[in-house]
Design a protein around this motif. Sequence first.
Motif: not given
Length: 280
Positions: A71, A80, A82-83
């Motif tokens: 990440h 970009n 998300t985790t």
Amino acid sequence: MALGKSSGFNMATSTYQLEVDIKDQLTIVQAPWHSQPMVDKNALRAAFSSRLHEALDDAGIRRRGRGVDIHRMLKSLGVNKTTQAVSKWLNGEAIAEADSMVALCSWLKVRREWLEYGVLPKEQSGESNVRQLVVSGESNVSEINQRFGKVPLISWVQAGAWSEAISNFESYEADAWLSCPVPISNHGYALKVLGDSMTNPGPGRSYPAGCILFVDPEAETKTGDRVIARVPRTNEATFKILVEDAGRQFLRPINPQYPIIDITEETHICGKVVGSFIPE
């Protein structure tokens, strides 16, 4: 004789289910369209996850906290994610999208063909921005610049009626799509070879079971092309070579143990195979 893209196919009255016999014939019988199983996406996701972990191990990335490291790396490159998305890659629940795939390959020094598809070699060469895949045409192998467009990996039943299904083109799940490295139309798709009718028992080009095909339903076809065809009389969809002899056209398998199929006025060419690869 009229050959063309699949047409005249009434989805409102005809629904199908795929049955495959021992001779690699794709028989279609009545059943709900939406009940058709997709190609095993879970296996593709698991294979991608395994290769990702292998590349991380080779790069010396810690086992615990890998999601955080990935990440952080992606964020530093302006990608970009998300985790939760990264966690799904590591757990075999999803395959990275094109932008993330490029970043991962650059970071881990592996080829995208290998990370996404399992095509060897694994390590990047000095010309890592150029990929080499098998492309249908006059030559067996062609070098082309990397492309990031994706096509859906569909079932053989769906391929037989793809022109009628194009209106629902964007309804497929995102991780059922594969990055296509060859020029292809907006309605292109991918198929997974079943059976061995296109497996060459001797030297020469071969498409064994499990091989992935990239198919363009809008490409013009000519004698010698690999095509996906539907034969309405027997409700069969098949992958064969388009051949001509004494003014007549046929669908010929590579494996001589399988019969040549006559092309009639009711035969429809559903797409031309424009590229292929064999997963690891």
